[in-house]
Design an enzyme around this catalytic site. Structure first.
Site, PDB file in Angstrom:
ATOM      1  N   GLU A 165     -18.641   6.234  -4.388  1.00  0.00           N
ATOM      2  CA  GLU A 165     -17.601   6.934  -4.391  1.00  0.00           C
ATOM      3  C   GLU A 165     -17.598   7.891  -5.685  1.00  0.00           C
ATOM      4  OE1 GLU A 165     -13.590   5.301  -5.715  1.00  0.00           O
ATOM      5  OE2 GLU A 165     -13.093   5.876  -3.480  1.00  0.00           O
ATOM      6  N   ASP A 180       0.121  10.910  -0.404  1.00  0.00           N
ATOM      7  CA  ASP A 180      -0.905  11.615  -0.532  1.00  0.00           C
ATOM      8  C   ASP A 180      -2.369  11.221   0.026  1.00  0.00           C
ATOM      9  OD1 ASP A 180      -1.549  10.519  -2.667  1.00  0.00           O
ATOM     10  OD2 ASP A 180      -2.483  12.095  -3.556  1.00  0.00           O
ATOM     11  N   GLU A 227      -3.368   8.246  -1.920  1.00  0.00           N
ATOM     12  CA  GLU A 227      -2.871   7.210  -1.680  1.00  0.00           C
ATOM     13  C   GLU A 227      -1.807   6.563  -3.074  1.00  0.00           C
ATOM     14  OE1 GLU A 227      -6.236   4.479  -0.498  1.00  0.00           O
ATOM     15  OE2 GLU A 227      -5.420   4.785   1.214  1.00  0.00           O
ATOM     16  N   GLU A 228      -1.329   7.643  -3.762  1.00  0.00           N
ATOM     17  CA  GLU A 228      -0.698   7.303  -4.909  1.00  0.00           C
ATOM     18  C   GLU A 228       0.768   8.069  -4.999  1.00  0.00           C
ATOM     19  OE1 GLU A 228      -4.677   7.111  -7.701  1.00  0.00           O
ATOM     20  OE2 GLU A 228      -3.591   8.958  -7.683  1.00  0.00           O
ATOM     21  N   TRP A 260       0.817  -1.085   0.009  1.00  0.00           N
ATOM     22  CA  TRP A 260       0.048  -0.024   0.227  1.00  0.00           C
ATOM     23  C   TRP A 260       0.997   1.199   0.118  1.00  0.00           C
ATOM     24  CZ3 TRP A 260      -4.795  -1.173  -1.198  1.00  0.00           C
ATOM     25  CH2 TRP A 260      -5.668   0.162  -1.341  1.00  0.00           C
TER      26      TRP A 260
HETATM   27  C1  NOJ Z   1      -6.448   2.366  -4.169  1.00  0.00           C
HETATM   28  C2  NOJ Z   1      -6.549   4.038  -3.577  1.00  0.00           C
HETATM   29  O1  NOJ Z   1      -7.313   3.857  -2.554  1.00  0.00           O
HETATM   30  C3  NOJ Z   1      -6.922   4.851  -4.806  1.00  0.00           C
HETATM   31  O2  NOJ Z   1      -6.922   6.002  -4.317  1.00  0.00           O
HETATM   32  C4  NOJ Z   1      -5.954   4.787  -5.877  1.00  0.00           C
HETATM   33  O3  NOJ Z   1      -6.082   5.724  -6.898  1.00  0.00           O
HETATM   34  C5  NOJ Z   1      -5.755   3.297  -6.205  1.00  0.00           C
HETATM   35  N1  NOJ Z   1      -5.548   2.370  -5.280  1.00  0.00           N
HETATM   36  C6  NOJ Z   1      -4.882   3.020  -7.466  1.00  0.00           C
HETATM   37  O4  NOJ Z   1      -3.593   3.266  -6.900  1.00  0.00           O
HETATM   38  C1  NOJ Z   2      -9.696   5.876  -2.079  1.00  0.00           C
HETATM   39  C2  NOJ Z   2      -9.319   7.221  -1.833  1.00  0.00           C
HETATM   40  O1  NOJ Z   2      -8.403   7.877  -2.873  1.00  0.00           O
HETATM   41  C3  NOJ Z   2      -8.896   7.485  -0.451  1.00  0.00           C
HETATM   42  O2  NOJ Z   2      -8.713   8.890  -0.327  1.00  0.00           O
HETATM   43  C4  NOJ Z   2      -9.753   6.995   0.291  1.00  0.00           C
HETATM   44  O3  NOJ Z   2      -9.059   7.033   1.835  1.00  0.00           O
HETATM   45  C5  NOJ Z   2      -9.922   5.419   0.238  1.00  0.00           C
HETATM   46  N1  NOJ Z   2     -10.346   5.267  -1.004  1.00  0.00           N
HETATM   47  C6  NOJ Z   2     -10.956   4.860   1.125  1.00  0.00           C
HETATM   48  O4  NOJ Z   2     -12.261   5.548   0.996  1.00  0.00           O
END
Ligand code: NOJ
Ligand code: NOJ
Length: 572
Positions: free
Chosen positions: A428, A201, A204-205, A145
């Protein structure tokens, strides 16, 4: 079909099904009233262990009931904290039945702080607090992650401090000091120690420095300074606030906020990140020229226009919408997650941002339009010029501008309404071409974001977090840090963990794999997933960073408890 709001009101008394069914046909006001109730209930349904949508979860705020495509059946520290912030605000605004969720959150988070995880552990140096998510039962998540994510501790501290401030004003300072503060203190220690280090960030990327994260870190330390003084305790880390504020200024490039820095991704930097940040640090008492990037700040407004405009051409559902009207807003235009779509929570955040700004101008009785913000206002009120507008009567230019901004805000809500199904369920995202909901269903954060937007529109503002007293930044920024003080918050229910002796272990494995395959270590300890069949989430993931044509190397660098014998297997 359109109902007048009075007819809709009668319907709602008769039959709640009919209300949900007619959601779409009604005027904005009644849509918001109905959806606000649906959204609050949607949040509560996703809180374990009793929430109707999350059977099997522990005492945690689950991101979404969706268990596949995508699997969001986890608790994220960020999503949970932002949701708890909404619950605390609703509680303070009068929904007293919500206090039990706050008490359970305090206890659950005190426990979670002590769960060792792939980011580290609470002791000795707080590193485990940067872990972004945990299994729905509160156990560590071992999958690969984007970690650490350093907004989580700041956001959790902010939610808990907002509640503690209420306790203090309601004769319960002992509870705030003895039970809640120790949880907050760990998180503020983390912020003060690590704010200057990169992390992932909020999406999560991107590994780097994130505007949203730094902005919330600053707020947490300022709010912590005040709360610690009120509770007569010491805030370790709060002394870093001026440095964090100094760093925050560096995200502004002269035209807009570059949401991710100290990274080399190929993006403009225009990102919903910088709309979510200002609403999360919104302070009704703040001055608009505060360096904290309030919604009414000229730079925040210029940035708002730049970010929103970037989405006007990005999605076909936005085609043809004039510049004085809201559009569907996503994370950033280069997004490819589910092909890159608008998000409910960011579209309603755009509305919330504008409600906040209007509330601040009205509270200050003045609006200064400058060169930086002029273009933002021109779209909405073409006669605007660079000058000071003092508040006045209904026909004053000031009030005309306020109404234009409010209408603009409402038009973002109308976009969210248009793509909300009749049931009121908020996923979402919604499809960029068709508007059909997609990705995780019943996203807790989407619901929480709807409620906070509705609060601001209804004139409900959280109390000030002391922006006016925030210390000025130093003339030159420096990369400083205050070593944190960490301890399990046992009075709140945390187990009395002690420093575990850990051994650094590196697994190097030669394993030829096909593209798309991954390698894991499963084993008998918590670090290795205790032979859990859910390998993806519980086993230790190896990385292919060193894989080459010469050597098919998979490896992982980890810490394992000393003094145990471990059995393990490799899984592809
Ligand atoms: C899961 C993350 O929660 C999401 O924000 C991200 O875009 C995807 N993984 C792809 O990296
Ligand atoms: C993906 C989003 O990018 C992230 O900000 C969020 O924490 C997770 N999904 C869970 O909702």
């Amino acid at each position: 079909m359109r109902f007048s709001s009075s007819v809709a009101g009668v319907l709602s008394l008769l039959c709640s099904q009919a209300v949900a069914f007619s959601l779409r046909g009604r005027d904005l006001e009644s849509f918001i009233a109905a959806e606000r109730a649906i959204a609050l209930q949607g949040v509560l349904n996703n809180i374990g262990p009793d929430g109707s949508q999350v059977a099997g979860a522990g005492n945690y705020i689950i991101a979404s009931p969706s268990k596949e495509d995508p699997d969001y059946f986890f608790t994220w520290t960020r999503d949970a904290a932002l949701t708890m912030q909404m619950i605390v605000d609703e509680f303070i605004f009068g929904n007293t039945a919500l206090e039990k969720y706050i008490d359970e959150y305090i206890k659950a988070q005190a426990i979670l702080q002590t769960v060792s995880n792939p980011s580290g552990s609470l002791l000795p140096s707080g590193l485990g607090l940067g872990e972004p998510k945990y299994l729905a039962n509160g156990q560590r998540f071992n999958g690969a992650w984007g970690r650490p994510q350093r907004d989580g501790p700041a956001l959790r501290a902010i939610a808990l401090m907002t509640y503690s401030d209420w306790l203090l004003r309601n004769g319960q300072s002992a509870k705030a000091r003895n039970i809640v503060w120790p949880v907050i203190s760990n998180d503020l220690s983390y912020v003060g120690q690590y704010w200057n280090q990169t992390g992932f960030d909020l999406w999560e990327e991107v590994q780097g420095s994130s505007f949203f994260t730094v902005q919330n870190q600053h707020r947490s330390l300022v709010q912590g300074t005040k709360l610690a003084r009120d509770l007569r305790v010491t805030c370790t880390g709060c002394d870093q606030a001026p440095q964090v504020l100094c760093f925050l200024q560096s995200f502004w490039n002269g035209k807009y906020i570059v949401s991710n820095t100290n990274t080399n991704i190929a993006r403009t930097g225009l990102d919903g990140n910088s709309i979510l940040g200002p609403i999360s640090v919104f302070d009704i008492d703040a001055y608009c020229d505060s360096l904290t990037f309030q919604p009414c700040n000229s730079k925040s407004l210029a940035n708002f226009k730049a970010v929103v405009d970037s989405f006007r051409t990005a999605y076909s559902i936005n085609a043809g919408i004039p510049k004085n009207q809201g559009v569907a807003v996503g994370r950033y235009t280069e997004d490819v997650y589910y092909n890159g779509n608008p998000w409910y929570l960011i579209t309603t955040a755009a509305a919330e941002f504008l409600y906040d700004a209007v509330a601040q101008w009205r509270a200050r009785h003045v609006l200064y339009v400058d060169e930086t913000s002029l273009a933002f206002f021109k779209d909405l009120y073409p006669d605007v010029v660079v000058r000071q507008y003092n508040s006045g009567n209904y026909n004053s230019p000031f009030e005309q501008i306020m109404r234009a901004v409010l209408a603009y805000a409402d038009s973002f809500v109308a976009v969210a309404e248009k793509y909300t199904p009749a049931s009121g369920a908020l996923a979402e995202q919604f499809n960029r071409d068709t508007g059909v909901p997609l990705s995780a269903r019943d996203l807790t954060w989407s619901y929480a974001a709807f409620v906070t937007m509705a609060e601001r529109r209804a004139g409900q503002y959280p109390r000030s977090w002391n922006t006016r007293q925030a210390a000025a930044p130093p003339a030159t920024c420096s990369a400083s840090s205050t070593p944190g003080v960490y301890a399990p918050a046992t009075a709140a229910g945390a187990p009395n963990v002690t420093i575990a002796c850990q051994i650094n272990v590196i697994f190097n494995v030669n394993a030829s794999t096909y593209f798309g395959e991954n390698v894991y270590i499963v084993g008998n300890t918590t670090e290795l997933g205790e032979w859990n069949a859910d390998v993806l989430n519980t086993a230790l993931a190896l990385s292919a960073g060193g894989y080459s044509a010469e050597r098919p190397l998979w490896s992982v660098n980890t810490f394992l408890p000393a003094g145990e014998s471990i059995s393990y297997k490799l899984a592809v």
